[in-house]
Design an enzyme around this catalytic site. Sequence first.
Site, PDB file in Angstrom:
ATOM      1  N   LYS A 242       0.849  -1.197   0.000  1.00 40.79           N
ATOM      2  CA  LYS A 242       0.000   0.000   0.000  1.00 40.79           C
ATOM      3  C   LYS A 242       0.879   1.240   0.000  1.00 40.79           C
ATOM      4  CE  LYS A 242      -1.803   2.743   3.079  1.00 40.79           C
ATOM      5  NZ  LYS A 242      -1.733   4.018   2.355  1.00 40.79           N
TER       6      LYS A 242
ATOM      7  N   GLY B 237       7.177   4.623   8.209  1.00 43.61           N
ATOM      8  CA  GLY B 237       6.351   5.804   8.451  1.00 43.61           C
ATOM      9  C   GLY B 237       6.594   6.333   9.851  1.00 43.61           C
ATOM     10  N   SER B 238       5.592   6.996  10.388  1.00 41.38           N
ATOM     11  CA  SER B 238       5.798   7.657  11.682  1.00 41.38           C
ATOM     12  C   SER B 238       5.722   6.662  12.840  1.00 41.38           C
ATOM     13  CB  SER B 238       4.734   8.737  11.877  1.00 41.38           C
ATOM     14  OG  SER B 238       3.460   8.135  11.915  1.00 41.38           O
ATOM     15  N   THR B 239       6.303   7.040  13.956  1.00 46.39           N
ATOM     16  CA  THR B 239       6.302   6.168  15.136  1.00 46.39           C
ATOM     17  C   THR B 239       4.874   5.959  15.642  1.00 46.39           C
ATOM     18  OG1 THR B 239       8.528   6.896  15.674  1.00 46.39           O
ATOM     19  CG2 THR B 239       7.267   5.924  17.468  1.00 46.39           C
TER      20      THR B 239
ATOM     21  N   GLY C  84       3.246   3.495  13.510  1.00 44.81           N
ATOM     22  CA  GLY C  84       3.903   2.211  13.775  1.00 44.81           C
ATOM     23  C   GLY C  84       3.253   1.498  14.963  1.00 44.81           C
TER      24      GLY C  84
ATOM     25  N   GLU D 198      10.124   0.537  10.297  1.00 45.79           N
ATOM     26  CA  GLU D 198      11.175   1.510  10.000  1.00 45.79           C
ATOM     27  C   GLU D 198      10.532   2.871  10.221  1.00 45.79           C
ATOM     28  OE1 GLU D 198      13.142   4.069   8.862  1.00 45.79           O
ATOM     29  OE2 GLU D 198      12.892   3.512   6.746  1.00 45.79           O
TER      30      GLU D 198
ATOM     31  N   CYS E 177      13.742   9.899   6.918  1.00 46.07           N
ATOM     32  CA  CYS E 177      13.811   9.434   8.312  1.00 46.07           C
ATOM     33  C   CYS E 177      15.241   9.518   8.838  1.00 46.07           C
ATOM     34  CB  CYS E 177      13.283   8.008   8.399  1.00 46.07           C
ATOM     35  SG  CYS E 177      13.947   6.947   7.121  1.00 46.07           S
TER      36      CYS E 177
ATOM     37  N   GLU F  13      10.403  14.825  15.455  1.00 44.67           N
ATOM     38  CA  GLU F  13      10.757  14.755  14.036  1.00 44.67           C
ATOM     39  C   GLU F  13       9.948  15.794  13.261  1.00 44.67           C
ATOM     40  OE1 GLU F  13       9.583  11.222  11.776  1.00 44.67           O
ATOM     41  OE2 GLU F  13      11.600  11.171  10.935  1.00 44.67           O
TER      42      GLU F  13
HETATM   43  P1  NDP Z   1       2.185   8.015   8.550  1.00 41.42           P
HETATM   44  O1  NDP Z   1       3.107   7.185   9.336  1.00 41.42           O
HETATM   45  O2  NDP Z   1       0.839   8.257   9.116  1.00 41.42           O
HETATM   46  O3  NDP Z   1       1.977   7.347   7.099  1.00 41.42           O
HETATM   47  C1  NDP Z   1       2.809   6.393   6.512  1.00 41.42           C
HETATM   48  C2  NDP Z   1       1.972   5.336   5.778  1.00 41.42           C
HETATM   49  O4  NDP Z   1       1.147   4.646   6.714  1.00 41.42           O
HETATM   50  C3  NDP Z   1       0.999   5.895   4.729  1.00 41.42           C
HETATM   51  O5  NDP Z   1       0.883   4.985   3.649  1.00 41.42           O
HETATM   52  C4  NDP Z   1      -0.275   5.986   5.525  1.00 41.42           C
HETATM   53  O6  NDP Z   1      -1.417   6.078   4.726  1.00 41.42           O
HETATM   54  C5  NDP Z   1      -0.220   4.714   6.327  1.00 41.42           C
HETATM   55  N1  NDP Z   1      -1.087   4.702   7.491  1.00 41.42           N
HETATM   56  C6  NDP Z   1      -1.559   5.750   8.210  1.00 41.42           C
HETATM   57  N2  NDP Z   1      -2.355   5.335   9.226  1.00 41.42           N
HETATM   58  C7  NDP Z   1      -2.386   3.980   9.144  1.00 41.42           C
HETATM   59  C8  NDP Z   1      -3.033   2.957   9.918  1.00 41.42           C
HETATM   60  N3  NDP Z   1      -3.805   3.236  10.961  1.00 41.42           N
HETATM   61  N4  NDP Z   1      -2.828   1.672   9.558  1.00 41.42           N
HETATM   62  C9  NDP Z   1      -2.047   1.370   8.529  1.00 41.42           C
HETATM   63  N5  NDP Z   1      -1.431   2.289   7.740  1.00 41.42           N
HETATM   64  C10 NDP Z   1      -1.587   3.578   8.053  1.00 41.42           C
HETATM   65  O7  NDP Z   1       2.916   9.360   8.207  1.00 41.42           O
HETATM   66  P2  NDP Z   1       2.264  10.764   7.782  1.00 41.42           P
HETATM   67  O8  NDP Z   1       2.126  10.750   6.335  1.00 41.42           O
HETATM   68  O9  NDP Z   1       1.026  11.080   8.566  1.00 41.42           O
HETATM   69  O10 NDP Z   1       3.410  11.779   8.228  1.00 41.42           O
HETATM   70  C11 NDP Z   1       3.449  12.288   9.563  1.00 41.42           C
HETATM   71  C12 NDP Z   1       4.849  12.292  10.107  1.00 41.42           C
HETATM   72  O11 NDP Z   1       5.366  10.983  10.114  1.00 41.42           O
HETATM   73  C13 NDP Z   1       5.860  13.074   9.289  1.00 41.42           C
HETATM   74  O12 NDP Z   1       5.820  14.417   9.542  1.00 41.42           O
HETATM   75  C14 NDP Z   1       7.135  12.428   9.711  1.00 41.42           C
HETATM   76  O13 NDP Z   1       7.557  12.969  10.932  1.00 41.42           O
HETATM   77  C15 NDP Z   1       6.749  10.985   9.902  1.00 41.42           C
HETATM   78  N6  NDP Z   1       7.077  10.155   8.720  1.00 41.42           N
HETATM   79  C16 NDP Z   1       8.193   9.401   8.767  1.00 41.42           C
HETATM   80  C17 NDP Z   1       8.563   8.655   7.673  1.00 41.42           C
HETATM   81  C18 NDP Z   1       9.791   7.841   7.690  1.00 41.42           C
HETATM   82  O14 NDP Z   1      10.328   7.520   6.636  1.00 41.42           O
HETATM   83  N7  NDP Z   1      10.266   7.430   8.851  1.00 41.42           N
HETATM   84  C19 NDP Z   1       7.796   8.660   6.441  1.00 41.42           C
HETATM   85  C20 NDP Z   1       6.589   9.454   6.514  1.00 41.42           C
HETATM   86  C21 NDP Z   1       6.275  10.164   7.616  1.00 41.42           C
HETATM   87  P3  NDP Z   1      -2.042   7.567   4.513  1.00 41.42           P
HETATM   88  O15 NDP Z   1      -1.070   8.245   3.622  1.00 41.42           O
HETATM   89  O16 NDP Z   1      -3.351   7.350   3.902  1.00 41.42           O
HETATM   90  O17 NDP Z   1      -2.142   8.187   5.882  1.00 41.42           O
END
Ligand code: NDP
Length: 487
Positions: free
Chosen positions: A172, A225-227, A230, A247, A281, A381
């Site tokens: 996804k 993605g975000s903590t 996670g 990650e 990240c 972050e």
């Molecule tokens: P998220 O962690 O929310 O999103 C990352 C992915 O997870 C997206 O595909 C998102 O879909 C999906 N997702 C969101 N909620 C759920 C859930 N409940 N169950 C399963 N999957 C889910 O990051 P954000 O885009 O909201 O960014 C917010 C902050 O996160 C950033 O400002 C940054 O600090 C951090 N971040 C860190 C990353 C990294 O590489 N470590 C990458 C991205 C963000 P959808 O897009 O529809 O929400």
Amino acid sequence: MQNQLFINGRFVDAMDGATIDVRNPHDDSVVTRIAAADAADVDAAVAAAGRAFPAWSRMAAAARGRLLLRLADAIEDHAEALAQLESLDTGHPIRDSRALDVPRTAACFRYFGGMADKLEGSVVPVEPGFLNYVQRAPIGVVGQIVPWNFPLMFTSWKMGPALAAGNTVVIKPSELTPLSSLRIAELMAEVGFPDGVVNVVPGYGHTAGQRLAEHPQVGKIAFTGSTGTGRKIVEASQGNLKRVQLELGGKGANIVFDDADLDAAVNGAAWAIFHNQGQACIAGSRLILHERIADEFLARFRALAESIRIGNPLDPQTEMGPLTSAQHRDRVLSYVGIAQEQGARLVCGGTAPADDALARGYYVMPTIVEARPHDRVAQEEVFGPFVTVLRFRTDDEALAIANATDYGLGSGLWTKDLSRAHRFASAIRAGMCWINCYKRVSPGSPFGGVGQSGYGREMGFEAMHDYTEARSVWVNVDAVIPPHFGR
Ligand code: NDP
């Protein structure tokens, strides 16, 4: 440009017909409207991956590898179009998409293509008369959820090892940046991946992502993605106790000692934070400077930051593009107020650029603030072109500042003192440490974090192992086993 879901080898609409607008971060225009997967679409994708698993996992490992190698070739054949698509969708400067994202994606698929038939089991020395061997078996259907900051590259980081090890995949992408992963799916079909081996289901996290994380037929979920998200993934995964790899975020410490090569350190520190507009990240978002060189360093670093060419990502001259979404731009800019409320000093930036040509895009000027180690901008972050400067006097102080965070992903240090370099590399609590460089990655080198930055590793044999189960087989070769019961 593909804008449908990719399920069982075909591009299809979402079952309920839902769509999401994909916007160009340079000017907020709608690039296309993509199908938005919901739980029912995820179920269909998981079912397709489940049907494809037996044949895919039994295929000769070298044959699986060959398909990945062909995919790497196809990516190179379509490199320019892929680079344009990625820049249009994410805002990455085209020069980075051309020089980094596309070649790294091809290299990563190629690496795991070559590794498919090199994943060996082992023979364990056990009691005489018995043979014990350990096979590495694929897990089954794996779910992968990737964010919007490096969507093309992450297809290879996530799918490369999973597929090479014999798993089938439902991935996804973020609904903000789905275009390059859909194009990769199309190339996979063209080079001969069987139907159902890879399924791509862009959609919202709280619906499609949540369903994938909780799905009872998914054996492992890999998330970047975000903590905070996670943690939700871990909760959702509990139903069938699926394996989880996370990650997550980071607050990379980048320490410059007073004996460092300042030219190299200034350049490296700018790369560490401003590449991809800081949306990484592993970004070096805490710049920790020895007080003896801090003023000179900061003057040079500021001059370099202010000279960065900001503009349309499709212009080859552009060095920094827009952030990926309007919402994220607002979040990054909100940290300027947060910093100032806590008494931090704004050194430069902190606003959108003044240029009218960029007014509709999601741009943020390179931003430098000077703060204290426990201020929010030194702990949270920000994920943008926003760096927090901290000062230190002694090595002990530098290490304490570097480790004063719950994150532990990327870290870096600049020094000519070899002993100190190795000492710090072991003492900084982080999954990766770069010495006199920053943000180096390679498909062979483990990538991942500790603490709130997650667990499990991408890349290399570590990643292959993470996508397999160890299966122990005992053979009685010629041992005589005395009866335990009766005669
Ligand atoms: P998220 O962690 O929310 O999103 C990352 C992915 O997870 C997206 O595909 C998102 O879909 C999906 N997702 C969101 N909620 C759920 C859930 N409940 N169950 C399963 N999957 C889910 O990051 P954000 O885009 O909201 O960014 C917010 C902050 O996160 C950033 O400002 C940054 O600090 C951090 N971040 C860190 C990353 C990294 O590489 N470590 C990458 C991205 C963000 P959808 O897009 O529809 O929400």
